[in-house]
Design a protein around this motif. Structure first.
Motif, PDB file in Angstrom:
ATOM      1  N   HIS A 123       0.863  -1.178   0.000  1.00 51.21           N
ATOM      2  CA  HIS A 123       0.000   0.000   0.000  1.00 51.21           C
ATOM      3  C   HIS A 123       0.900   1.229   0.000  1.00 51.21           C
ATOM      4  O   HIS A 123       1.946   1.253   0.657  1.00 51.21           O
ATOM      5  CB  HIS A 123      -0.886  -0.025   1.250  1.00 51.21           C
ATOM      6  CG  HIS A 123      -1.997   0.965   1.242  1.00 51.21           C
ATOM      7  ND1 HIS A 123      -1.797   2.314   1.484  1.00 51.21           N
ATOM      8  CD2 HIS A 123      -3.326   0.819   1.030  1.00 51.21           C
ATOM      9  CE1 HIS A 123      -2.955   2.947   1.428  1.00 51.21           C
ATOM     10  NE2 HIS A 123      -3.901   2.060   1.138  1.00 51.21           N
ATOM     11  N   TRP A 124       0.494   2.246  -0.736  1.00 46.24           N
ATOM     12  CA  TRP A 124       1.321   3.448  -0.873  1.00 46.24           C
ATOM     13  C   TRP A 124       1.713   4.022   0.488  1.00 46.24           C
ATOM     14  O   TRP A 124       2.853   4.432   0.699  1.00 46.24           O
ATOM     15  CB  TRP A 124       0.564   4.488  -1.695  1.00 46.24           C
ATOM     16  CG  TRP A 124       1.262   5.803  -1.773  1.00 46.24           C
ATOM     17  CD1 TRP A 124       0.964   6.940  -1.076  1.00 46.24           C
ATOM     18  CD2 TRP A 124       2.398   6.131  -2.586  1.00 46.24           C
ATOM     19  NE1 TRP A 124       1.838   7.949  -1.401  1.00 46.24           N
ATOM     20  CE2 TRP A 124       2.726   7.476  -2.327  1.00 46.24           C
ATOM     21  CE3 TRP A 124       3.169   5.408  -3.491  1.00 46.24           C
ATOM     22  CZ2 TRP A 124       3.791   8.119  -2.948  1.00 46.24           C
ATOM     23  CZ3 TRP A 124       4.235   6.050  -4.122  1.00 46.24           C
ATOM     24  CH2 TRP A 124       4.534   7.385  -3.847  1.00 46.24           C
ATOM     25  N   PHE A 172       5.329   5.732   2.138  1.00 53.06           N
ATOM     26  CA  PHE A 172       5.353   7.084   1.578  1.00 53.06           C
ATOM     27  C   PHE A 172       4.296   7.961   2.235  1.00 53.06           C
ATOM     28  O   PHE A 172       3.189   7.507   2.532  1.00 53.06           O
ATOM     29  CB  PHE A 172       5.118   7.030   0.068  1.00 53.06           C
ATOM     30  CG  PHE A 172       6.094   6.145  -0.660  1.00 53.06           C
ATOM     31  CD1 PHE A 172       7.351   6.616  -0.998  1.00 53.06           C
ATOM     32  CD2 PHE A 172       5.769   4.834  -0.976  1.00 53.06           C
ATOM     33  CE1 PHE A 172       8.263   5.788  -1.654  1.00 53.06           C
ATOM     34  CE2 PHE A 172       6.665   4.004  -1.628  1.00 53.06           C
ATOM     35  CZ  PHE A 172       7.917   4.480  -1.968  1.00 53.06           C
ATOM     36  N   GLY A 173       4.664   9.233   2.426  1.00 57.09           N
ATOM     37  CA  GLY A 173       3.731  10.176   3.028  1.00 57.09           C
ATOM     38  C   GLY A 173       3.200  11.203   2.052  1.00 57.09           C
ATOM     39  O   GLY A 173       2.322  11.994   2.403  1.00 57.09           O
ATOM     40  N   TRP A 174       3.715  11.206   0.824  1.00 61.77           N
ATOM     41  CA  TRP A 174       3.284  12.193  -0.175  1.00 61.77           C
ATOM     42  C   TRP A 174       1.810  12.012  -0.493  1.00 61.77           C
ATOM     43  O   TRP A 174       1.341  10.895  -0.732  1.00 61.77           O
ATOM     44  CB  TRP A 174       4.124  12.021  -1.438  1.00 61.77           C
ATOM     45  CG  TRP A 174       3.766  12.936  -2.555  1.00 61.77           C
ATOM     46  CD1 TRP A 174       3.705  14.299  -2.527  1.00 61.77           C
ATOM     47  CD2 TRP A 174       3.437  12.560  -3.893  1.00 61.77           C
ATOM     48  NE1 TRP A 174       3.355  14.788  -3.753  1.00 61.77           N
ATOM     49  CE2 TRP A 174       3.182  13.738  -4.614  1.00 61.77           C
ATOM     50  CE3 TRP A 174       3.327  11.327  -4.547  1.00 61.77           C
ATOM     51  CZ2 TRP A 174       2.832  13.732  -5.962  1.00 61.77           C
ATOM     52  CZ3 TRP A 174       2.983  11.312  -5.871  1.00 61.77           C
ATOM     53  CH2 TRP A 174       2.735  12.491  -6.569  1.00 61.77           C
ATOM     54  N   ASP A 175       1.062  13.131  -0.509  1.00 63.48           N
ATOM     55  CA  ASP A 175      -0.381  13.056  -0.731  1.00 63.48           C
ATOM     56  C   ASP A 175      -0.809  13.538  -2.104  1.00 63.48           C
ATOM     57  O   ASP A 175      -2.004  13.609  -2.396  1.00 63.48           O
ATOM     58  CB  ASP A 175      -1.123  13.862   0.336  1.00 63.48           C
ATOM     59  CG  ASP A 175      -0.747  15.341   0.326  1.00 63.48           C
ATOM     60  OD1 ASP A 175       0.016  15.760  -0.577  1.00 63.48           O
ATOM     61  OD2 ASP A 175      -1.223  16.077   1.222  1.00 63.48           O
ATOM     62  N   GLY A 176       0.149  13.886  -2.973  1.00 66.13           N
ATOM     63  CA  GLY A 176      -0.196  14.287  -4.332  1.00 66.13           C
ATOM     64  C   GLY A 176      -0.559  15.743  -4.499  1.00 66.13           C
ATOM     65  O   GLY A 176      -0.751  16.205  -5.636  1.00 66.13           O
ATOM     66  N   GLU A 177      -0.666  16.493  -3.427  1.00 62.85           N
ATOM     67  CA  GLU A 177      -1.056  17.899  -3.525  1.00 62.85           C
ATOM     68  C   GLU A 177       0.074  18.752  -4.096  1.00 62.85           C
ATOM     69  O   GLU A 177      -0.141  19.610  -4.939  1.00 62.85           O
ATOM     70  CB  GLU A 177      -1.459  18.426  -2.138  1.00 62.85           C
ATOM     71  CG  GLU A 177      -2.741  17.844  -1.586  1.00 62.85           C
ATOM     72  CD  GLU A 177      -3.984  18.464  -2.219  1.00 62.85           C
ATOM     73  OE1 GLU A 177      -3.828  19.331  -3.098  1.00 62.85           O
ATOM     74  OE2 GLU A 177      -5.091  18.060  -1.837  1.00 62.85           O
ATOM     75  N   ALA A 186      11.862  14.898  -3.233  1.00 66.41           N
ATOM     76  CA  ALA A 186      12.947  14.203  -3.926  1.00 66.41           C
ATOM     77  C   ALA A 186      13.339  12.917  -3.212  1.00 66.41           C
ATOM     78  O   ALA A 186      13.642  11.908  -3.861  1.00 66.41           O
ATOM     79  CB  ALA A 186      14.153  15.134  -4.038  1.00 66.41           C
ATOM     80  N   GLU A 187      13.311  12.940  -1.868  1.00 63.26           N
ATOM     81  CA  GLU A 187      13.697  11.746  -1.116  1.00 63.26           C
ATOM     82  C   GLU A 187      12.721  10.596  -1.368  1.00 63.26           C
ATOM     83  O   GLU A 187      13.130   9.437  -1.524  1.00 63.26           O
ATOM     84  CB  GLU A 187      13.749  12.049   0.382  1.00 63.26           C
ATOM     85  CG  GLU A 187      14.814  13.057   0.791  1.00 63.26           C
ATOM     86  CD  GLU A 187      14.374  14.502   0.548  1.00 63.26           C
ATOM     87  OE1 GLU A 187      13.207  14.704   0.117  1.00 63.26           O
ATOM     88  OE2 GLU A 187      15.181  15.403   0.782  1.00 63.26           O
ATOM     89  N   GLU A 188      11.424  10.915  -1.406  1.00 54.52           N
ATOM     90  CA  GLU A 188      10.439   9.860  -1.626  1.00 54.52           C
ATOM     91  C   GLU A 188      10.482   9.360  -3.064  1.00 54.52           C
ATOM     92  O   GLU A 188      10.297   8.163  -3.315  1.00 54.52           O
ATOM     93  CB  GLU A 188       9.035  10.367  -1.266  1.00 54.52           C
ATOM     94  CG  GLU A 188       8.858  10.635   0.210  1.00 54.52           C
ATOM     95  CD  GLU A 188       7.408  10.552   0.656  1.00 54.52           C
ATOM     96  OE1 GLU A 188       6.529  10.231  -0.174  1.00 54.52           O
ATOM     97  OE2 GLU A 188       7.153  10.803   1.853  1.00 54.52           O
ATOM     98  N   ARG A 189      10.726  10.250  -4.011  1.00 54.97           N
ATOM     99  CA  ARG A 189      10.846   9.802  -5.402  1.00 54.97           C
ATOM    100  C   ARG A 189      12.044   8.882  -5.559  1.00 54.97           C
ATOM    101  O   ARG A 189      11.959   7.841  -6.218  1.00 54.97           O
ATOM    102  CB  ARG A 189      10.975  11.002  -6.340  1.00 54.97           C
ATOM    103  CG  ARG A 189      11.203  10.588  -7.795  1.00 54.97           C
ATOM    104  CD  ARG A 189      11.269  11.804  -8.696  1.00 54.97           C
ATOM    105  NE  ARG A 189       9.934  12.328  -8.951  1.00 54.97           N
ATOM    106  CZ  ARG A 189       9.698  13.561  -9.407  1.00 54.97           C
ATOM    107  NH1 ARG A 189      10.711  14.386  -9.605  1.00 54.97           N
ATOM    108  NH2 ARG A 189       8.461  13.949  -9.647  1.00 54.97           N
ATOM    109  N   PRO A 213      -3.609   8.294  -2.673  1.00 56.50           N
ATOM    110  CA  PRO A 213      -4.669   9.147  -2.115  1.00 56.50           C
ATOM    111  C   PRO A 213      -5.843   9.308  -3.076  1.00 56.50           C
ATOM    112  O   PRO A 213      -5.663   9.555  -4.262  1.00 56.50           O
ATOM    113  CB  PRO A 213      -3.948  10.483  -1.889  1.00 56.50           C
ATOM    114  CG  PRO A 213      -2.519  10.107  -1.683  1.00 56.50           C
ATOM    115  CD  PRO A 213      -2.285   8.940  -2.592  1.00 56.50           C
ATOM    116  N   HIS A 214      -7.059   9.175  -2.547  1.00 62.73           N
ATOM    117  CA  HIS A 214      -8.275   9.216  -3.360  1.00 62.73           C
ATOM    118  C   HIS A 214      -9.007  10.548  -3.217  1.00 62.73           C
ATOM    119  O   HIS A 214     -10.223  10.577  -3.170  1.00 62.73           O
ATOM    120  CB  HIS A 214      -9.218   8.069  -2.955  1.00 62.73           C
ATOM    121  CG  HIS A 214      -9.098   6.886  -3.854  1.00 62.73           C
ATOM    122  ND1 HIS A 214     -10.160   6.307  -4.493  1.00 62.73           N
ATOM    123  CD2 HIS A 214      -8.008   6.179  -4.230  1.00 62.73           C
ATOM    124  CE1 HIS A 214      -9.740   5.281  -5.216  1.00 62.73           C
ATOM    125  NE2 HIS A 214      -8.441   5.179  -5.062  1.00 62.73           N
TER     126      HIS A 214
END
Length: 289
Positions: free
Chosen positions: A198-199, A203-208, A213-216, A239-240
């Protein structure tokens, strides 16, 4: 009077034309689509035919929760797993010359998700009884060598499942692992051919905002390591919040080379995968200092 009759007749023809157009439109919506690489359907077990939409849209893999019934049979929300999921897949493969989708496609990946607390050994034994009679259509492992079939059945869950499957030299079931299995000798690719997460697990990035760079880098690094270890990668649970955010997240997964992107919104994910211009290879990412 003649004019009135003519007007009524014209109206009826118009209605018929509208109805015909609507019928044609509905038929086009229901028309099976070609195989959709990179797609993974999170099936709704409450649906009477949970596989129908995923197969019609061309999905090449799917996951669904299974449980152990009081009568000792694997079930999908109280209905026999074989009747609801397995037989429809295998019947479809027989009609298509040994493939779930037309053409030289990879095996259809079917990921089964047992509930927590279920006796894993019992469930695996029952699932093996369901799939083993269809050896010609089910991917199997013989003496450490994987023999592909129309459908590859994987079971997600605990390390106990992997231990039970590893002890079977002629297994018809495989383990769906995690990135923690990459590089582990006790979890070879012939036993754990796919890693799935599961994402939000890593990862904590929410797409906003743009992805950090660290997560990528972490995403690309995990995918590269899994591929180098001979495993496919499946990620799901982005994230939905809005379609734009989901599309942004899906684009990052595709750019990293994720093999299978999973979602419950089958229409939206299929639309994205069919229209998005995806890179042919993962984007190179420099390590941050």
């Amino acid at each position: 009077m003649t004019g009135s009759v003519s007007t009524v007749a014209s109206g009826l023809v118009g209605l018929a034309g509208t109805g015909g157009a609507a019928a044609i439109g509905l038929a086009m919506l229901r028309r099976p689509r070609p195989y959709l690489p990179g797609s993974h359907a999170l099936l709704d077990p409450d649906r009477r035919d949970p596989l129908a939409e995923a197969l019609r849209r061309g999905y090449g893999s799917a996951s669904i929760p299974v449980e152990l019934g009081a009568d000792g049979r694997p079930l999908v929300r109280g209905r026999p797993f074989a009747r609801v999921v397995l037989r429809p897949l295998l019947d479809r493969a027989r009609r298509r010359g040994g493939r779930v989708h037309h053409g030289p496609m990879p095996p259809f990946g079917l990921v089964l998700e047992p509930p927590r607390g279920v006796p894993v050994r019992d469930l695996l034994g029952l699932l093996h009884e369901e799939v083993a009679p269809h050896a010609g259509l089910i991917t199997r492992c013989v003496g450490g060598r994987v023999v592909p079939g129309a459908v590859t059945v994987l079971v997600s869950g605990t390390p106990e499942a992997r231990e039970v499957l590893a002890a079977d030299p002629g297994r018809h079931l495989f383990a769906d692992g995690t990135f923690d299995d990459v590089g582990r000798e006790e979890a070879p690719a012939a036993l754990v051919p796919m890693v799935s997460e599961h994402w939000s697990w890593r990862f904590g990035w929410d797409g906003e905002e743009p992805i950090p760079a660290e997560e990528r880098y972490l995403l690309h690094d995990l995918v590269r390591a899994a591929h180098a270890d001979g495993r496919r990668v499946r990620l799901f649970g982005v994230p939905h919040r809005t379609r734009r955010i989901r599309a942004t997240c899906w684009a990052e997964l595709a750019a990293a080379g994720v093999d299978l992107i999973g979602d419950m919104d089958l229409a939206a994910l299929a639309r994205y995968l069919r229209t998005a211009r995806q890179p042919r290879r993962p984007v190179a990412v420099a390590r941050t200092p």
